[in-house]
Enzyme design. Structure first.
Site, short mmCIF file in Angstrom:
data_model
loop_
_atom_site.label_atom_id
_atom_site.label_comp_id
_atom_site.label_asym_id
_atom_site.label_seq_id
_atom_site.Cartn_x
_atom_site.Cartn_y
_atom_site.Cartn_z
N CYS A 1 0.81 -1.22 0.00
CA CYS A 1 0.00 0.00 0.00
C CYS A 1 0.84 1.27 0.00
O CYS A 1 0.31 2.36 -0.20
CB CYS A 1 -0.96 -0.02 1.19
SG CYS A 1 -2.11 -1.39 1.05
N HIS B 1 -2.91 7.15 2.75
CA HIS B 1 -3.41 5.86 2.27
C HIS B 1 -4.74 5.58 2.96
O HIS B 1 -4.91 5.84 4.14
CB HIS B 1 -2.39 4.76 2.58
CG HIS B 1 -2.92 3.39 2.34
ND1 HIS B 1 -3.54 3.04 1.16
CD2 HIS B 1 -2.96 2.28 3.13
CE1 HIS B 1 -3.93 1.77 1.24
NE2 HIS B 1 -3.59 1.29 2.42
N ASN C 1 -10.14 0.28 0.21
CA ASN C 1 -8.67 0.25 0.16
C ASN C 1 -8.25 -0.27 -1.22
O ASN C 1 -8.45 -1.44 -1.52
CB ASN C 1 -8.18 -0.67 1.29
CG ASN C 1 -6.67 -0.75 1.37
OD1 ASN C 1 -5.96 -0.32 0.47
ND2 ASN C 1 -6.19 -1.33 2.46
O1 UT7 Z 1 -3.69 -1.31 3.61
C1 UT7 Z 1 -2.64 -2.09 4.07
C2 UT7 Z 1 -2.51 -2.07 5.55
N1 UT7 Z 1 -3.71 -2.54 6.18
C3 UT7 Z 1 -4.23 -1.87 7.21
O2 UT7 Z 1 -3.74 -0.82 7.56
C4 UT7 Z 1 -5.39 -2.51 7.94
C5 UT7 Z 1 -5.18 -2.44 9.43
N2 UT7 Z 1 -6.20 -3.13 10.19
C6 UT7 Z 1 -7.48 -2.68 10.27
O3 UT7 Z 1 -7.83 -1.69 9.66
C7 UT7 Z 1 -8.44 -3.40 11.20
O4 UT7 Z 1 -7.70 -4.27 12.01
C8 UT7 Z 1 -9.57 -4.18 10.48
C9 UT7 Z 1 -10.53 -3.21 9.84
C10 UT7 Z 1 -8.97 -5.10 9.43
C11 UT7 Z 1 -10.34 -5.01 11.49
O5 UT7 Z 1 -10.87 -4.18 12.52
P1 UT7 Z 1 -10.61 -4.51 14.06
O6 UT7 Z 1 -11.29 -3.48 14.84
O7 UT7 Z 1 -9.13 -4.66 14.25
O8 UT7 Z 1 -11.36 -5.87 14.22
P2 UT7 Z 1 -10.81 -7.28 14.75
O9 UT7 Z 1 -10.03 -7.94 13.68
O10 UT7 Z 1 -10.15 -7.06 16.08
O11 UT7 Z 1 -12.16 -8.04 15.00
C12 UT7 Z 1 -13.08 -7.63 16.02
C13 UT7 Z 1 -14.30 -8.51 15.93
C14 UT7 Z 1 -14.01 -10.00 15.85
O12 UT7 Z 1 -15.03 -10.68 16.53
P3 UT7 Z 1 -14.77 -11.25 18.03
O13 UT7 Z 1 -13.62 -12.17 17.90
O14 UT7 Z 1 -14.49 -10.03 18.83
O15 UT7 Z 1 -16.08 -11.90 18.32
C15 UT7 Z 1 -14.12 -10.29 14.38
O16 UT7 Z 1 -14.47 -11.63 14.12
O17 UT7 Z 1 -15.02 -8.18 14.74
C16 UT7 Z 1 -15.26 -9.38 13.99
N3 UT7 Z 1 -15.25 -9.04 12.58
C17 UT7 Z 1 -16.36 -8.65 11.91
N4 UT7 Z 1 -17.63 -8.51 12.30
C18 UT7 Z 1 -18.52 -8.10 11.38
C19 UT7 Z 1 -14.19 -9.04 11.73
N5 UT7 Z 1 -14.61 -8.67 10.51
C20 UT7 Z 1 -15.95 -8.42 10.59
C21 UT7 Z 1 -16.93 -8.01 9.68
N6 UT7 Z 1 -18.18 -7.85 10.10
N7 UT7 Z 1 -16.63 -7.74 8.38
#
Ligand code: UT7
Length: 331
Positions: free
Chosen positions: A117, A258, A288
């Protein structure tokens, strides 16, 4: 005595696929919701190149043709074309070659770059060095991603994030050293390969039934791990760039970040002390688009820019790669 020419953007054109994949449609495909995606990431919809048999070069060559037209450039004048992509048409031939062929660019050389990215930043830094030699007058950078070709639409943790697009930029020399590319700070840290990757199809895991069965041909991301590095490093490097050039928030016209997560963008802007109106954000409409996202934001908001505007371009991405460019708008 001649001063070293500075690299300036003299034109920018895009190709945006027609198909709009909304959060509503995604929520019929996987267990997710508009509420979750908007509050955790800030994306409402993304564009998808749906048609079979079309790769990144399809979008990128249309963007380049539009650029040639808009800048009144004959294809024979282009000396170099560099394509940044993590979704090349194929492992090789380079996508840059295919784009040159589709656009009738026959007097140029070029290559593909791949820096996740942060790809536009790394590519622009490379290209500005060619411009500064004084030997190049017209170089095209084209960033294109068909992210939908490597997204697993059964994985709710990645499928809401990514979108497709291509943007082409004409890079030329400016004799006025106060305009154009001023400075860059770029970094890599290979620890990132544990958090964000697509493994199958390379030399380590050549294409096989087995690795497709294991879904290794798709993007995998450990979101929280990437988030922790991204939120700190993108803010740090942007602040470092301000300090290095004694820039205050007042001196900066816009941050062009980004577009991976609204929360990462907000944290960077906060650290820089920038108010909302100085932060260019279109993640809501495009998601993204990896290394294409910064050019896509420049293209989207270019009517706001005035000659002499100080822009800070900042990114964090797979690898890890991250960095910041200080650019002064030139027209
Ligand atoms: O572009 C290249 C570099 N990439 C980035 O900079 C991305 C960096 N990371 C992020 O932006 C975030 O970590 C994400 C947007 C990818 C994820 O958000 P998060 O707040 O870190 O969520 P998480 O992975 O900690 O998940 C929290 C909860 C989980 O459920 P439990 O385990 O708490 O029950 C996930 O299973 O949210 C759940 N979850 C979802 N729920 C509904 C994960 N994806 C989804 C979804 N819809 N699409």
């Amino acid at each position: 005595m001649h001063s070293t020419p500075k690299a300036i953007i003299t034109g920018i054109e895009a190709y945006i696929p027609d198909y709009v994949l909304t959060n509503q449609e995604l929520s019929t495909m996987v267990d997710t919701s508009d509420e979750w995606i908007m509050s955790r990431v800030g994306i409402r919809e993304r564009r998808i190149l749906k048609e079979d048999g079309l790769g990144t070069s399809f979008m990128a060559s249309i963007a380049v043709q539009r650029l040639l037209k808009a800048t009144h450039t004959d294809p024979s004048e282009v000396q170099m074309l560099v394509c940044h992509t993590v979704t090349p048409d194929m492992v090789f031939t380079a996508t840059s070659n295919i784009i040159c062929d589709k656009c009738g660019i026959k007097n140029a050389w070029g290559f593909d770059t791949n820096a996740g990215c942060s790809g536009f930043l790394f590519t622009f830094e490379t290209i500005r060095r060619f411009i500064e030699t004084g030997q190049y007058r017209k170089i095209i950078i084209v960033c294109g991603e068909r992210m939908s070709s490597i997204v697993n639409y059964e994985d709710r943790t990645t499928c809401p994030l990514f979108g497709d697009a291509a943007v082409a930029l004409m890079i030329e020399p400016s004799e006025d050293p106060s305009l154009g590319f001023q400075d860059s700070i770029l970094h890599v840290d290979g620890i990132g390969r544990r958090y964000l990757y697509q493994t199958a199809g390379g030399s380590l895991y050549p294409a096989s039934h087995d690795n497709v069965d294991k879904r290794m041909h798709f993007i995998h991301q450990e979101g929280q791990g990437v988030f922790k590095y991204a939120v700190v490093n993108m803010a740090d490097v942007s602040e470092e760039m301000m300090k290095r050039h004694n820039l205050t928030a007042e001196d900066i016209a816009y941050l062009v970040p980004h577009q991976a997560n609204l929360r990462i963008i907000d944290a960077t802007a906060r650290r820089m002390g920038l108010p909302k109106e100085k932060v260019l954000i279109n993640i809501e409409r495009f998601g993204n688009t990896a290394g294409t996202s910064i050019p896509l934001a420049i293209w989207d908001f270019k009517s706001k820019f005035k000659k002499g505007d100080n822009l800070i371009l900042s990114a964090f991405g797979a690898g890890f790669t991250w960095g910041s460019i200080f650019y002064r708008w030139a027209y």
